[in-house]
Design a protein around this motif. Structure first.
Motif, short mmCIF file in Angstrom:
data_model
loop_
_atom_site.label_atom_id
_atom_site.label_comp_id
_atom_site.label_asym_id
_atom_site.label_seq_id
_atom_site.Cartn_x
_atom_site.Cartn_y
_atom_site.Cartn_z
N VAL A 88 43.33 29.16 119.76
CA VAL A 88 43.25 30.47 119.10
C VAL A 88 41.85 30.73 118.57
CG1 VAL A 88 45.71 30.56 118.51
CG2 VAL A 88 44.09 29.44 116.95
N GLN A 89 41.06 29.66 118.42
CA GLN A 89 39.67 29.83 117.95
C GLN A 89 38.70 30.10 119.11
OE1 GLN A 89 41.34 26.87 116.92
NE2 GLN A 89 42.04 27.77 114.99
N GLN A 90 39.21 30.23 120.33
CA GLN A 90 38.33 30.41 121.48
C GLN A 90 37.45 31.65 121.31
OE1 GLN A 90 39.74 30.07 125.65
NE2 GLN A 90 39.06 32.20 125.90
N ARG A 91 36.16 31.48 121.54
CA ARG A 91 35.24 32.62 121.59
C ARG A 91 34.00 32.18 122.36
NH1 ARG A 91 34.36 35.56 117.58
NH2 ARG A 91 36.18 35.06 116.34
N ARG A 92 33.31 33.14 122.94
CA ARG A 92 32.12 32.80 123.72
C ARG A 92 31.02 32.32 122.78
NH1 ARG A 92 31.25 33.30 128.87
NH2 ARG A 92 32.94 34.79 129.22
N ALA A 93 30.22 31.39 123.26
CA ALA A 93 29.16 30.80 122.45
C ALA A 93 27.93 31.71 122.43
CB ALA A 93 28.80 29.42 123.01
N LEU A 107 29.97 28.92 108.95
CA LEU A 107 29.08 29.57 109.91
C LEU A 107 28.18 28.56 110.61
CD1 LEU A 107 27.84 32.09 111.23
CD2 LEU A 107 26.35 32.31 109.21
N GLY A 108 27.58 27.67 109.85
CA GLY A 108 26.67 26.68 110.43
C GLY A 108 27.37 25.82 111.48
N GLN A 109 28.61 25.44 111.24
CA GLN A 109 29.36 24.64 112.20
C GLN A 109 29.57 25.41 113.51
OE1 GLN A 109 33.00 23.36 110.34
NE2 GLN A 109 31.94 22.37 108.62
N ARG A 110 29.88 26.71 113.39
CA ARG A 110 30.10 27.51 114.60
C ARG A 110 28.80 27.71 115.38
NH1 ARG A 110 33.17 29.99 110.83
NH2 ARG A 110 31.76 31.73 110.50
N VAL A 111 27.71 27.89 114.65
CA VAL A 111 26.41 28.03 115.31
C VAL A 111 26.08 26.74 116.06
CG1 VAL A 111 23.92 28.27 114.94
CG2 VAL A 111 25.52 29.77 113.72
#
Length: 526
Positions: A88-93, A107-111
């Motif tokens: 469910v967390q899928q998103r393009r990088a 935010l930093g973890q996702r970046v």
């Protein structure tokens, strides 16, 4: 819309300036460059994706796999994958995808996850591109500061070829490099060599189309980029050069790779590691690889662990206290035997220091490998105020006939303009030095068409004179063009002394006339 150079530079600096509350300026580059390059990749991918969709409206019933194959075959040159696919967390990088989550924690973890995903999906192009990424940790850079930087950078116009040229992109990258260097003190030297020093060395070694160019201490890649730019300015095709670099600092190597991509140079290989301890470019037999052109600004007087034995150790092994000549030995070993040439900037100590360095210097001279010594002004660099010199080498037996068995000395130490933080050499200064380098010389070593104006003096000195008693292989520039420099200095001193003496004489004579007149003595002839 047309994007001006000034506009993108101002917007990017606004983004960098958001870091002032959390980091010293010396650390801005490690954050801003990965973010800038990520945005560039994302904007480029999005632009190509829109073209793909427009050209394939409805996709005509293609499966997802077929559509993906067509897009990456005909439109995309790299992949921006999904992070956490199938969840469910899928998103393009991509930049825009993560920017949409900017208000959420982590935010930093996702970046970090996005940048790692891009590296992993494009191992041939982007392996370890973004460096250590320690700044993505909340402890290093708070999430609200990272968010502010990204929001400010998002106000920068779209960074794709349909919106701005690579000249603008590359220029913006160079602007930030210089701006960070101006404000970061001694640390700046690790990734930025002043433009004029780079241009001087590149002009002298003069890369040609399809040649290989190697920088063993490449920093941010400025010398490699300048090689391509010079070839382009001379009517050649800069992209035909094969560019190679090695850099000891992981984050700085990433800066170099991003810099090259921003300048639309893709035929390169940047490796990470200690060049003296672990040279990464080698032949199949284990010896160091050889290149047509080598240029470098290595760290000065670096303490190092000397080789126990090494084929590169021409004339001996440099002392532990300074690796200057070890870098030179590596560059000499890396020159192509048919047309290899090298240019390196170093402190003046390499020219005269005794001991092990003198032994190496003697061997290099006896093999007639050194072509020129160019004395530069002091305070040119961000990291040191000391005067430096450029040494130019040629592979054994490849000097032109008139340059054999001797060394060209050029004194450019007075050719500079004072600027705010350091001295600079103008384009005219660089052109004059290059012109002197290409001059022909009389039997006595003086230029056929001398032009010593403005503190630029040149002389070709025979190896016999350099070897002679009293000189003993010392390469100090002042030793061989001292007379011309002294004459110029003495002339100025004499003029100043004459003007002062003349003024004092006039004052004394006026007093004497008054005394004589008061005593009734007339007719004194001035």
């Amino acid at each position: 819309m047309t994007v001006t150079q000034q506009e993108i530079e101002n917007r990017l600096w606004d983004a960098a300036d958001e870091l002032r509350v959390a980091l010293p300026e010396a650390q801005y580059a490690s954050v801003v460059f990965p973010l800038m390059f990520w945005k560039y990749l994302s904007d480029t991918w999005d632009h190509q994706h829109e073209e793909f969709l427009a050209d394939n409206e409805g996709l005509n019933g293609l499966s997802a796999e077929e559509a993906h194959e067509i897009e990456y075959r005909d439109y995309q040159s790299f992949e921006i994958p999904f992070i956490r696919p199938g969840t469910v967390q899928q998103r393009r990088a991509s930049w825009s995808s993560i920017l949409a989550t900017i208000a959420q924690p982590g935010l930093g973890q996702r970046v970090r996850a996005s940048l790692l995903a891009i590296e992993t999906a494009n191992p041939d192009k982007f392996s370890r591109l973004f460096g250590s990424m320690t700044w993505t940790s909340e402890e290093v850079l708070p999430g609200e500061v990272l968010a502010a930087v990204m929001q400010a950078m998002d106000r920068t116009p779209k960074m794709h070829e349909g919106n701005m040229s690579h000249d603008v992109l590359g220029g913006a990258y160079e602007y930030l490099l210089k701006r960070f260097s101006d404000g970061s003190g001694t640390r700046a030297g690790q990734f930025f060599t002043p433009r004029e020093v780079v241009e001087l060395i590149v002009e002298i070694v003069d890369p040609k189309g399809f040649e290989s160019v190697y920088d063993p201490t490449c920093g941010s890649g400025g010398m490699l980029i300048a090689s391509a730019n010079l070839l382009k300015s001379h009517g050649g095709r800069g992209y035909t050069l094969k560019l190679y670099g090695q850099e000891a600092v992981l984050d700085t190597a990433g800066v170099a790779r991003m810099n090259l991509f921003m300048h639309n140079l893709t035929q390169f290989q940047i490796e990470v590691g200690d060049t003296l301890k672990d040279p990464r470019f080698k032949k199949p037999d284990g010896s160091v690889a050889q290149f047509d052109v080598i240029l470098a600004n290595p760290p000065y007087s670096l303490k190092w662990k000397p080789w126990a034995s090494d084929p590169r150790a021409l004339g001996g092994i440099a002392p532990q206290s300074t690796a200057d000549w070890a870098f030179v030995q590596h560059m000499i070993a890396s020159m192509d035997p048919k047309k290899g040439r090298a240019g390196v900037v170093l402190p003046h100590g390499v020219l005269f220091r005794a001991g092990q360095e003198a032994a190496i210097r003697q061997r290099v001279l006896d093999q007639d490998l050194l072509e020129a010594v160019i004395g530069l002004p002091e305070n040119l660099f961000y990291s040191t105020s000391i005067p430096t010199c450029v040494l130019v080498f040629r592979a054994p037996g490849t000097k032109v006939a008139e340059r054999r068995d001797g060394v060209l000395f050029i004194d450019a130490s007075k050719r500079f303009t004072k600027a705010k933080n350091r001295n600079i050499m103008t384009d005219a200064d660089i052109a004059d030095v290059v012109s002197s380098y290409h001059s022909t010389f009389n039997a006595d070593g003086s230029p056929v068409h001398p032009d010593g104006s403005g503190g630029l003096v040149a002389r070709f000195v025979s190896l016999n004179e350099i070897r002679s008693k009293g000189n003993d292989y010392d390469l100090s520039v002042s030793r061989y063009i001292k007379q011309a420099a002294t004459e110029a200095e003495d002339l100025g001193t004499l003029i100043d002394a004459y003007n002062l003496a003349r003024a004092e004489r006039q004052i004394t004579e006026e007093r004497m006339r008054k005394v004589l007149s008061a005593a009734g003595i007339e007719g004194f002839d001035e």
